[in-house]
Write a protein that holds these residues in place. Structure first.
Motif, PDB file in Angstrom:
ATOM      1  N   ARG A 171      90.733  41.557 -30.240  1.00  0.00           N
ATOM      2  CA  ARG A 171      90.914  42.154 -31.225  1.00  0.00           C
ATOM      3  C   ARG A 171      90.727  41.470 -32.533  1.00  0.00           C
ATOM      4  N   PRO A 172      89.888  42.225 -33.636  1.00  0.00           N
ATOM      5  CA  PRO A 172      89.246  41.586 -34.588  1.00  0.00           C
ATOM      6  C   PRO A 172      90.464  40.923 -35.631  1.00  0.00           C
ATOM      7  N   ASP A 173      90.201  39.718 -35.945  1.00  0.00           N
ATOM      8  CA  ASP A 173      91.432  39.027 -36.503  1.00  0.00           C
ATOM      9  C   ASP A 173      92.087  39.876 -37.963  1.00  0.00           C
ATOM     10  N   TRP A 174      91.144  40.701 -38.517  1.00  0.00           N
ATOM     11  CA  TRP A 174      91.772  41.535 -39.430  1.00  0.00           C
ATOM     12  C   TRP A 174      92.588  42.866 -39.164  1.00  0.00           C
TER      13      TRP A 174
ATOM     14  N   GLY B 226     101.660  39.316 -42.395  1.00  0.00           N
ATOM     15  CA  GLY B 226     100.285  38.854 -42.673  1.00  0.00           C
ATOM     16  C   GLY B 226     100.032  37.973 -43.736  1.00  0.00           C
TER      17      GLY B 226
ATOM     18  N   PRO C 102      94.376  32.682 -38.720  1.00  0.00           N
ATOM     19  CA  PRO C 102      93.229  33.569 -38.764  1.00  0.00           C
ATOM     20  C   PRO C 102      93.618  34.922 -39.114  1.00  0.00           C
ATOM     21  N   GLY C 103      92.892  35.496 -40.222  1.00  0.00           N
ATOM     22  CA  GLY C 103      93.064  36.657 -40.491  1.00  0.00           C
ATOM     23  C   GLY C 103      94.197  37.290 -41.002  1.00  0.00           C
TER      24      GLY C 103
ATOM     25  N   GLY D 155      93.654  39.339 -44.289  1.00  0.00           N
ATOM     26  CA  GLY D 155      92.884  40.526 -44.012  1.00  0.00           C
ATOM     27  C   GLY D 155      93.612  41.401 -43.306  1.00  0.00           C
ATOM     28  N   ARG D 156      94.872  41.090 -42.490  1.00  0.00           N
ATOM     29  CA  ARG D 156      95.622  42.070 -41.816  1.00  0.00           C
ATOM     30  C   ARG D 156      96.693  42.816 -42.980  1.00  0.00           C
TER      31      ARG D 156
END
Length: 351
Positions: free
Chosen positions: A144-147, A288, A297-298, A301-302
């Motif tokens: 899964r992308p971190d964001w 988030g 991480p992320g 962004g999330r």
């Protein structure tokens, strides 16, 4: 509909027809994997119907691949008999299916071995007219992308954080991993054309939401379930791991929700979305931000993606509502009679 098995009683081996709608040769390997996963089920399907969406080359290739298929649960290859798009393809499959229950599997997904068994168990209660399952993403990048917030996994056609766990009653099932008792289509008709996917055009949705609301309107005593043990794994291509797709899909969802709300009323059309936006998403933003503070991480962004997704969906909904007020667009909710569709027009916002 002619030639269909009678309804009623427990759903067992040979009672479920599986429909897989396909449209591009680029997914050839995925299509074969999807069919193989149906054949490997612990509860045997009656048949697998591959419905090809206006692609003659793919139709001929699949027909050749399965022309000598005489095994139990044989594969049948059909051309979409309606307009281009996923809804008409599903309706073609419904009309041709011989099972008492019709299940749908995405062409880029594979089902776990007990998928059909868990779907079938839900029909022990005769009030149950639909049973869906859980869809897990297979990310092209391997993770899964971190964001990317899990609360927005519906963007890539998967189950999302915030859905209730276990076997639970829901307003609507999710279309890529769903099944319906045949009576549901007799009561309410098929999937509406004019909303939902059409090949590679704008990534619209909500056709299964609109159908499920129509079913419960036709039969207020109907029960619709999701059983999270009925698992499929859905491929997410690299292009859908990007923020641009995330935002475009959220915007398209808003457009689709406006169309559905125009048809069924905002109270029913947005019933589940209210809880999602007032409880699930605020908690996602807090989570988030907390992760960002902890240096995970992320996290930031999330949180930002949740806010961007809400803004995009809200923008789509407003635009769709304006189009509806101006009298723009319509969609058809077909009655399935015999092997044909009779369309019942419904006003909606053009997407």
């Amino acid at each position: 509909m002619s030639g269909h098995a009678p309804n009623g009683g427990p759903v067992g081996a040979g009672d479920v027809s599986v429909v897989i709608c396909v449209y591009t040769e680029e997914r050839w390997g995925d299509i074969l994997a999807a069919v193989a996963s149906v054949r490997a089920q612990s509860l045997a399907a009656r048949e697998t119907l591959l419905v090809v969406d206006h692609n003659q080359v793919l139709l001929e290739r699949l027909s050749g691949e399965f022309k000598d298929d005489g095994r139990t649960g044989a594969v049948r290859v059909l051309a979409n008999a309606g307009p281009r798009g996923l809804s008409a393809g599903r309706n073609t499959g419904i009309a041709a299916a011989g099972g008492r229950v019709v299940a749908f599997l995405d062409d880029d997904a594979v089902a776990e071995r007990h998928w059909l068994r868990y779907l079938a168990e839900g029909y022990a209660d005769p009030r149950v007219l639909a049973v869906g399952g859980r869809t897990e993403p297979i990310w092209a990048s391997g993770r899964r992308p971190d964001w990317f917030p899990a609360e927005f996994d519906w963007v890539v056609g998967c189950s999302y954080r915030g859905l209730p766990a276990g076997r639970v009653r829901v307003r609507n099932v999710l279309g890529g991993n769903a099944s319906f008792r045949r009576e549901a289509f007799d009561l309410a008709g098929g999937f509406a054309t004019g909303i939902g996917r059409d090949g590679d055009r704008r990534p619209l949705g909500c056709e299964e939401t609109e159908l499920c609301i129509r079913i419960t309107r036709a039969d207020p005593g109907a029960v619709l379930l999701i059983d999270d043990r009925a698992v499929i794994h859905h491929r997410v291509p690299a292009a859908r791991e990007r923020f641009g797709y995330f935002r475009a899909r959220a915007y398209a969802e808003g457009l689709s929700k406006a169309l559905v709300a125009r048809s069924v009323g905002a109270a029913k059309g947005l019933e589940s979305e209210r809880r999602y936006t007032t409880r699930v998403l605020p908690a996602a933003v807090v989570r988030g931000l907390a992760d960002a503070v902890r240096g995970r991480p992320g996290g930031g962004g999330r949180a930002g993606a949740v806010l961007a997704g809400v803004a995009a969906a809200a923008g789509g909904y407003v635009v769709g509502g304006v189009r509806a007020r101006r009298g723009g667009g319509s969609f058809s909710a077909p009655r399935l009679t015999g092997d044909t569709e009779e369309s019942e027009g419904r006003e909606g916002a053009a997407a």
